[in-house]
Design a protein around this motif. Structure first.
Motif, PDB file in Angstrom:
ATOM      1  N   GLY B   5       0.690  -1.331   0.035  1.00  0.00           N
ATOM      2  CA  GLY B   5      -0.162   0.082   0.033  1.00  0.00           C
ATOM      3  C   GLY B   5       0.909   1.125   0.045  1.00  0.00           C
ATOM      4  O   GLY B   5       0.333   2.344   0.257  1.00  0.00           O
ATOM      5  N   ASP B   6       2.145   1.409  -0.332  1.00  0.00           N
ATOM      6  CA  ASP B   6       2.821   2.511  -0.393  1.00  0.00           C
ATOM      7  C   ASP B   6       2.386   3.291  -1.404  1.00  0.00           C
ATOM      8  O   ASP B   6       2.942   3.194  -2.561  1.00  0.00           O
ATOM      9  N   ILE B   7       1.693   4.372  -0.899  1.00  0.00           N
ATOM     10  CA  ILE B   7       0.903   5.136  -2.058  1.00  0.00           C
ATOM     11  C   ILE B   7       1.864   6.008  -2.789  1.00  0.00           C
ATOM     12  O   ILE B   7       1.762   6.457  -3.962  1.00  0.00           O
ATOM     13  N   GLY B   8       2.913   6.629  -1.817  1.00  0.00           N
ATOM     14  CA  GLY B   8       3.990   7.476  -2.448  1.00  0.00           C
ATOM     15  C   GLY B   8       4.720   6.877  -3.784  1.00  0.00           C
ATOM     16  O   GLY B   8       4.812   7.672  -4.851  1.00  0.00           O
ATOM     17  N   ALA B   9       5.086   5.617  -3.578  1.00  0.00           N
ATOM     18  CA  ALA B   9       5.939   5.010  -4.706  1.00  0.00           C
ATOM     19  C   ALA B   9       5.010   5.005  -5.737  1.00  0.00           C
ATOM     20  O   ALA B   9       5.340   5.120  -7.106  1.00  0.00           O
ATOM     21  N   MET B  10       3.632   4.465  -5.784  1.00  0.00           N
ATOM     22  CA  MET B  10       2.630   4.464  -6.823  1.00  0.00           C
ATOM     23  C   MET B  10       2.526   5.811  -7.493  1.00  0.00           C
ATOM     24  O   MET B  10       2.419   6.129  -8.679  1.00  0.00           O
ATOM     25  N   TRP B  11       2.751   6.943  -6.693  1.00  0.00           N
ATOM     26  CA  TRP B  11       2.538   8.217  -7.320  1.00  0.00           C
ATOM     27  C   TRP B  11       3.805   8.526  -8.184  1.00  0.00           C
ATOM     28  O   TRP B  11       3.491   9.134  -9.188  1.00  0.00           O
ATOM     29  N   TRP B  12       4.775   8.158  -7.695  1.00  0.00           N
ATOM     30  CA  TRP B  12       6.073   8.264  -8.485  1.00  0.00           C
ATOM     31  C   TRP B  12       6.005   7.179 -10.034  1.00  0.00           C
ATOM     32  O   TRP B  12       6.226   7.938 -10.766  1.00  0.00           O
ATOM     33  N   ILE B  13       5.387   6.103  -9.709  1.00  0.00           N
ATOM     34  CA  ILE B  13       5.337   5.365 -10.859  1.00  0.00           C
ATOM     35  C   ILE B  13       4.409   6.101 -11.929  1.00  0.00           C
ATOM     36  O   ILE B  13       4.726   6.166 -13.091  1.00  0.00           O
ATOM     37  N   TYR B  14       3.286   6.327 -11.345  1.00  0.00           N
ATOM     38  CA  TYR B  14       2.348   6.887 -12.377  1.00  0.00           C
ATOM     39  C   TYR B  14       2.858   8.189 -13.054  1.00  0.00           C
ATOM     40  O   TYR B  14       2.549   8.440 -14.116  1.00  0.00           O
TER      41      TYR B  14
END
Lengths: 323, 280
Positions: B5-14
């Motif tokens: 659930g690491d939302i921060g990393a997801m933001w970076w990826i998107y």
């Protein structure tokens, strides 16, 4: 025995049309290239096997002339720039994109499509698209750089010259002793990266789907970060795909013609002239110049480098031979 | 596949994907807008949409004045016949390699597969004098025929490699059953192998279509203006150094659309074909 001969006969019937076309329009021209590289001839007065009057034997003269020609080594250097920059950039970007798309759930299909679709675009058309992007008046690149005040910015650091303008004529160069690397080559490489990265994305995506989820789950349980998992678990599994992608890109870089022809025509001068463009010019720019023999000599050299370099790949293709 | 659930990393990826896909879409947007708008308007930047007008004049100009209409027809003639011819002779040859034994089999297979690696330059230069000798250099249909035969020869390696791998996957029990029933090789080929290898043939057809349609070098070298394909027409417009960005853009779109449409319609086969071609 009798039955076997009958089998042979029908086998030849199946293979005959292919063999005929292949012999006439591939094998013979290829042999012709090799033989005629030892003769002096032009397109209008070609070397012809059946007519001894056209045989002006040159021995190794064409090869000597090519290897003594500064223009050939200039083209070889530009091809070398292609060989280094294009496979590295395209492989890195396609691996990065495949990994990023693999990480996300929603939108994966959309993103993958964006990067894969340019694969169907000819390098000719890709070149046209990028010439528009590079246009100094209304290209996106100049406008974007202008917005942050960098359009036309120059860096003059002795051997390194950079100019953020004139992308297709003189964006700068790097002098390394006796050789000068012209950055205009990058302007021709970029459209090829844009068009062909999709091939890498498809290949790496296929590799990724074959990695067992347990492997990644185990690493996750151990508390490894997303980055560590990608680096230590996922990427080593993609070795096979990486070799094939890199080889295909190297093969492309070595014989590149279309995109250079459309974007820079090898120019300015011969700053971005690659071996395939030089070869074409030697034989076909002027039909009556007797340097077609030199062009075939270059073709033989180019093919020899390719066959030697890609031999392991050829072996792997032959291993799949139907038995 | 969000495993944690690491939302921060997801933001970076998107975010990274959004930036990259924007870079990838910029040339597409450029060519579409340049093709659809008058040249005067795009001179201030095609992204400037205030008071934008859209027109098909550029396409008409490309089709008629720049003579890309006849070149489009040429491209369809060359590509259509080349693909049909390569598939026909390639499928027959593939059957021989997969199901029959004959002298020279190994050597011929080696030569065909080598063409997948050896650059086209090895045949390019003598082809033009060779065309003259064979009578393909001029005439109404002769240059087309010559070009189709060259494309067929050049595509055979891929054809045998790809279609052969699909034919090899047909169970031998099926063909042996046919042989017991007294069917000849041609019957087995037509009634058993061809229908079962059809997906492989379609895959190859798409890849060969894209390859032939996108060829510049052979067309530029071997064909005169009356027989030249679309790629040659566009390359000539481009190198003319005239400020005709509107017409060139329309022409580039003409060249892009047919293979793209094929890809979108038959995406599944295209990707599968690529994988049989070395990426397993």
């Amino acid at each position: 025995m009798h039955e076997r001969e009958a089998g042979w006969r029908s086998a030849y019937l199946f293979i005959l049309p292919a063999l005929l076309v292949f012999a006439l329009f591939y094998l013979w021209p290829a042999v012709n290239t090799i033989i005629s590289s030892f003769f002096t001839w032009s397109i209008l007065a070609p070397w012809q096997a059946h007519d001894p009057d056209t045989w002006r034997f040159a021995g190794l003269g064409n090869y000597a002339a090519v290897l003594a020609d500064g223009r050939f080594w200039n083209a070889a250097l530009n091809t070398l720039i292609w060989l280094v920059v294009f496979p590295l950039l395209a492989t890195f970007l396609s691996l990065l994109i495949a990994l990023l798309v693999w990480e996300i759930g929603r939108g994966a299909r959309f993103f993958r499509t964006v990067f894969v679709l340019p694969m169907t675009v000819s390098l000719t058309a890709a070149g046209v698209l990028w010439v528009l992007v590079f246009n100094p008046q209304f290209g996106v690149l100049s406008a974007a750089l202008g917005a942050i005040g960098l359009d036309g910015a120059q860096l003059d650091a002795g051997p390194l010259q950079v100019r953020l303008s004139d992308w297709l004529s003189n964006p700068g160069s790097l002098a390394l002793g006796p050789v000068t690397i012209e950055f205009v080559n990058l302007s021709a490489i970029l459209p090829a990266v844009w068009a062909l990265t999709g091939f890498g994305v498809i290949s790496f995506t296929a590799g990724l789907t074959s990695i067992s989820p347990e492997l990644i789950e185990a690493a996750t349980v151990e508390g490894a970060s997303r980055y560590r998992i990608a680096r230590d678990v996922v990427i080593p599994q993609l070795r096979g795909a990486m070799v094939i992608v890199a080889v295909v890109f190297v093969i492309y870089a070595l014989r590149t013609f279309d995109v250079v022809w459309v974007t820079t025509q090898g120019g300015p001068g011969t700053d971005s002239e690659v071996v395939a463009v030089l070869l074409w010019r030697k034989a076909l720019a002027f039909f009556d110049t007797p340097s077609a023999g030199q062009a075939t000599a270059i073709a033989v050299l180019l093919s020899a480098v390719m066959v030697v370099g890609a031999y392991p790949y050829l072996r792997s293709l032959l291993r799949d031979r139907p038995e | 596949m969000s495993r944690r659930g690491d939302i921060g990393a997801m933001w970076w990826i998107y975010g990274l994907l959004a930036v990259l896909s924007l870079l990838w879409l910029v040339p597409v947007a450029t060519v579409v807008m340049s093709a659809l708008r008058p040249l005067g308007e795009i001179r201030d930047g095609w992204w400037n949409l205030a008071g934008a007008t859209f027109t098909i004049d550029n396409f008409l100009g490309a089709w008629n004045e720049a003579d890309l209409g006849s070149k489009t027809v040429n491209s369809f003639i060359i590509t259509g016949f080349s693909v049909a011819s390569t598939i026909s002779i390639g499928a027959l040859a593939s059957y021989a390699f997969v199901r029959l034994r004959f002298r020279g089999r190994g050597l011929i297979y080696f030569l065909l597969i080598s063409t997948m690696i050896v650059p086209v330059q090895i045949i390019l230069i003598p082809l033009l004098p060779w065309f003259r000798t064979l009578g393909f250099a001029e005439g109404s249909w002769q240059p087309f025929l010559g070009m189709v035969l060259v494309h067929s020869a050049f595509g055979l390696g891929w054809a045998v490699f790809m279609m052969g791998s699909f034919m090899a996957a047909v169970p031998t029990e099926l063909t042996e059953a046919g042989q017991i029933d007294g069917a000849g090789h041609f019957d087995i080929f037509r009634r058993i192998i061809l229908p079962l290898a059809l997906p492989g043939i379609v895959s190859f057809a798409i890849i060969d279509f894209v390859f032939v349609w996108n060829d510049l070098l052979l067309g530029l070298t071997l064909l005169d203006a009356d027989h030249a394909p679309l790629t040659v027409g566009i390359a000539n417009l481009q190198s003319a150094h005239l400020a005709q960005q509107d017409v060139i853009s329309a022409g580039a779109l003409l060249a892009i659309l047919p293979p793209l449409a094929l890809f979108v319609a038959l995406n599944r086969y295209y990707v599968r074909g690529l994988f049989s071609g070395g990426v397993k």
